[in-house]
Design an enzyme around this catalytic site. Sequence first.
Site, PDB file in Angstrom:
ATOM      1  N   GLN A  83       0.810  -1.225   0.000  1.00 37.89           N
ATOM      2  CA  GLN A  83       0.000   0.000   0.000  1.00 37.89           C
ATOM      3  C   GLN A  83       0.840   1.271   0.000  1.00 37.89           C
ATOM      4  O   GLN A  83       0.303   2.373  -0.129  1.00 37.89           O
ATOM      5  CB  GLN A  83      -0.919   0.008   1.228  1.00 37.89           C
ATOM      6  N   HIS A 148      -1.909   1.271   5.624  1.00 40.72           N
ATOM      7  CA  HIS A 148      -2.658   2.332   6.306  1.00 40.72           C
ATOM      8  C   HIS A 148      -1.841   3.616   6.445  1.00 40.72           C
ATOM      9  O   HIS A 148      -1.466   4.023   7.545  1.00 40.72           O
ATOM     10  CB  HIS A 148      -3.146   1.860   7.669  1.00 40.72           C
ATOM     11  N   TYR A 261     -10.830  -8.780  11.234  1.00 43.36           N
ATOM     12  CA  TYR A 261     -10.881  -9.672  10.071  1.00 43.36           C
ATOM     13  C   TYR A 261     -11.055 -11.131  10.458  1.00 43.36           C
ATOM     14  O   TYR A 261     -11.595 -11.919   9.693  1.00 43.36           O
ATOM     15  CB  TYR A 261      -9.615  -9.488   9.219  1.00 43.36           C
TER      16      TYR A 261
END
Length: 360
Positions: A83, A148, A261
Amino acid sequence: MIRLCVKLTVIALALFASAVQSSAVVTKTTVIADKLAFPWSMAALPEGGFVVTLRGGQLIYVAPNGAKQPIELSLPDLYATAQAGLFEVLLAPDFSSTRELVLSYACGNEAANNTCVVKGTLSAQAPYSVFNAQNIFTALPKKAGAAHFGARMTWLADGTLLVALGDGFVHREQAQLLDNHLGKIVRIHRDGSTPNDNPYKHSQASQIFSYGHRNVQGLIYDEQRDAIWQHEHGPKGGDELNKIVAGGNYGWPIATYGIDYIGAKVSPFNQLPGVKAPLYTWTPSLAPAGLALYKGDLLVSHLVGRRLQRFHYSNDSWTLTDEYLSELGQRIRAVYTSPDNQVYVLTDSAEGQLIRVELP
């Protein structure tokens, strides 16, 4: 039998009401450019064409005819993997005279990284380059991992800059602590200095404007309503749309509508005293990834949801009214409204596209 008929009628009416509230509309689209490797953000230039960021670290100029040219940019500390990478590009409010822009990106290395912001100057004409790039903000502490980062930005009416920051995924408890930048939205001047009227005066993280965020992926200032709108990813469910106010605590991870999750509870609380409740939540998660204003409405693009949603504001709340682009079947990373009120989206893939969307 009568009870069964009544029950079926109630169900049918509920489904009908839901369909009216959010109707999927097929819209006309035009691909402006393709073969963009994971585009993340864009900005329209006053002379025509667009600046587009690619997560891998490249800055691209897309001409009005779709032709692509690289923009020279030097970010020696860029960290690009998973990410992490190059994120937002935002033109300065006075860009037409100064040619200044700001860029957010992941800086550092695998063991120590976070979100950085640089200010630079774009050359006057193609082939473009960014020069005089200087760091104006580095989120602290540096941490390991590549998830993130947040990194969306918006200018406020007073010329200050808001920068949204993620919680670093495995560091979520830090989002409630005011001595760091993880899980925060910060406010800075264009030169990187801290405004005197920020809500927290302590020296450790005086740039903090709001806290308790997970991974902010949409952030925009609404001049018409003098309001800041934001959305962020929840874990499994619990994506949020919020109104951001100075000093506000938005709950993560002590209050959330999502679960972990693995199915475990992150918190037993959806809301708590002193925590700002979301204006709207998405469960299951659609992974909102972009935010724009259009004719007074909010447009929200989605990655997992592979659609563009439209929200209308009434009685201090946002109501979902329409859905678009589901027929494309593509992850939509960003939505953007140009100064001439045209709507564009960026699709999230190795063969990403810049698409103009015609909305009513």
